[in-house]
Scaffold this active site. Structure first.
Site, PDB file in Angstrom:
ATOM      1  N   ARG A  26       5.836  10.045  -3.564  1.00  0.00           N
ATOM      2  CA  ARG A  26       5.435   9.846  -4.953  1.00  0.00           C
ATOM      3  C   ARG A  26       5.436  11.205  -5.642  1.00  0.00           C
ATOM      4  O   ARG A  26       5.084  12.213  -5.038  1.00  0.00           O
ATOM      5  CB  ARG A  26       4.004   9.286  -5.058  1.00  0.00           C
ATOM      6  CG  ARG A  26       3.815   7.900  -4.530  1.00  0.00           C
ATOM      7  CD  ARG A  26       2.368   7.487  -4.633  1.00  0.00           C
ATOM      8  NE  ARG A  26       1.522   8.392  -3.852  1.00  0.00           N
ATOM      9  CZ  ARG A  26       0.234   8.214  -3.624  1.00  0.00           C
ATOM     10  NH1 ARG A  26      -0.390   7.185  -4.130  1.00  0.00           N
ATOM     11  NH2 ARG A  26      -0.458   9.067  -2.905  1.00  0.00           N
ATOM     12  N   ARG A  43       1.670   9.678  -8.899  1.00  0.00           N
ATOM     13  CA  ARG A  43       0.255   9.835  -8.533  1.00  0.00           C
ATOM     14  C   ARG A  43      -0.304  10.905  -9.454  1.00  0.00           C
ATOM     15  O   ARG A  43       0.258  12.000  -9.558  1.00  0.00           O
ATOM     16  CB  ARG A  43       0.150  10.253  -7.064  1.00  0.00           C
ATOM     17  CG  ARG A  43      -1.245  10.645  -6.600  1.00  0.00           C
ATOM     18  CD  ARG A  43      -2.150   9.430  -6.537  1.00  0.00           C
ATOM     19  NE  ARG A  43      -3.374   9.695  -5.817  1.00  0.00           N
ATOM     20  CZ  ARG A  43      -4.444  10.301  -6.321  1.00  0.00           C
ATOM     21  NH1 ARG A  43      -4.433  10.776  -7.555  1.00  0.00           N
ATOM     22  NH2 ARG A  43      -5.524  10.467  -5.591  1.00  0.00           N
ATOM     23  N   GLU A  78     -11.436   3.231  -5.436  1.00  0.00           N
ATOM     24  CA  GLU A  78     -10.558   2.395  -4.623  1.00  0.00           C
ATOM     25  C   GLU A  78     -10.899   0.917  -4.830  1.00  0.00           C
ATOM     26  O   GLU A  78     -12.009   0.585  -5.268  1.00  0.00           O
ATOM     27  CB  GLU A  78     -10.741   2.728  -3.137  1.00  0.00           C
ATOM     28  CG  GLU A  78     -10.290   4.115  -2.762  1.00  0.00           C
ATOM     29  CD  GLU A  78      -8.793   4.287  -2.784  1.00  0.00           C
ATOM     30  OE1 GLU A  78      -8.070   3.354  -2.361  1.00  0.00           O
ATOM     31  OE2 GLU A  78      -8.329   5.351  -3.228  1.00  0.00           O
TER      32      GLU A  78
END
Length: 167
Positions: free
Chosen positions: A94, A52, A60
């Protein structure tokens, strides 16, 4: 406590502090682009790592410029070797980090191109703030829209809508 014990304790503490402050660098080939701010790399041991991008938030799915941001990062680094300066790990396990291809920082490039918001909740750097300000000034991509909705606000709205529809 003896001098030998104190020296041993000091050695252990200094090793712990070095490990705590050492930046972890992960190298690998980008094998997947999930969206504008999440990639997957394959390291030299054939292990996949979800990354990330630190300090930014891209549009999004279902938001304007989502696909543009995803395509942009894909053009920059898909199937290429990158270095990731890992800063921490999130609750999804992540790695959160800065991604570099050669000397280009991908996180910063997304901000400069107007394809990401500076995520102030997680980053306070003046460099990222200046990159976002420049993109706004020149109305690049997301900043060309009359009404931009930050991804964190968009996600909040989506959650609220799901709650209402569940009733």
């Amino acid at each position: 406590m003896s001098t030998k014990s104190i020296c041993y304790l000091f050695l252990i503490l200094s090793i712990c502090f070095q490990q705590a402050y050492a930046q972890e660098i992960l190298k690998g080939k980008v094998v997947r682009i999930s969206d504008g701010d999440t990639i997957t790399i394959l390291d030299s041991l054939n292990q996949q790592h979800r990354i990330r991008l630190h300090g930014i938030d891209c549009p999004e799915r279902k938001q304007d410029y989502y696909q543009v941001a995803k395509d942009y990062i894909g053009q920059l680094c898909f199937q290429k070797e990158v270095n990731v300066e890992i800063l921490k790990y999130d609750h999804y396990k992540r790695a959160i980090g800065k991604v570099y291809i050669d000397s280009l920082e991908i996180n910063l490039a997304l901000l400069k191109s107007g394809l990401a918001w500076h995520f102030l909740q997680f980053d306070k750097s003046t460099e990222y703030a200046a990159a976002e300000a420049e993109a706004k000034l020149y109305k690049r991509n997301i900043w060309s829209l009359k009404n931009t909705i930050a991804p964190w606000e968009f996600r909040k709205y989506q959650r609220e809508m799901r709650k209402l529809n569940a009733k």
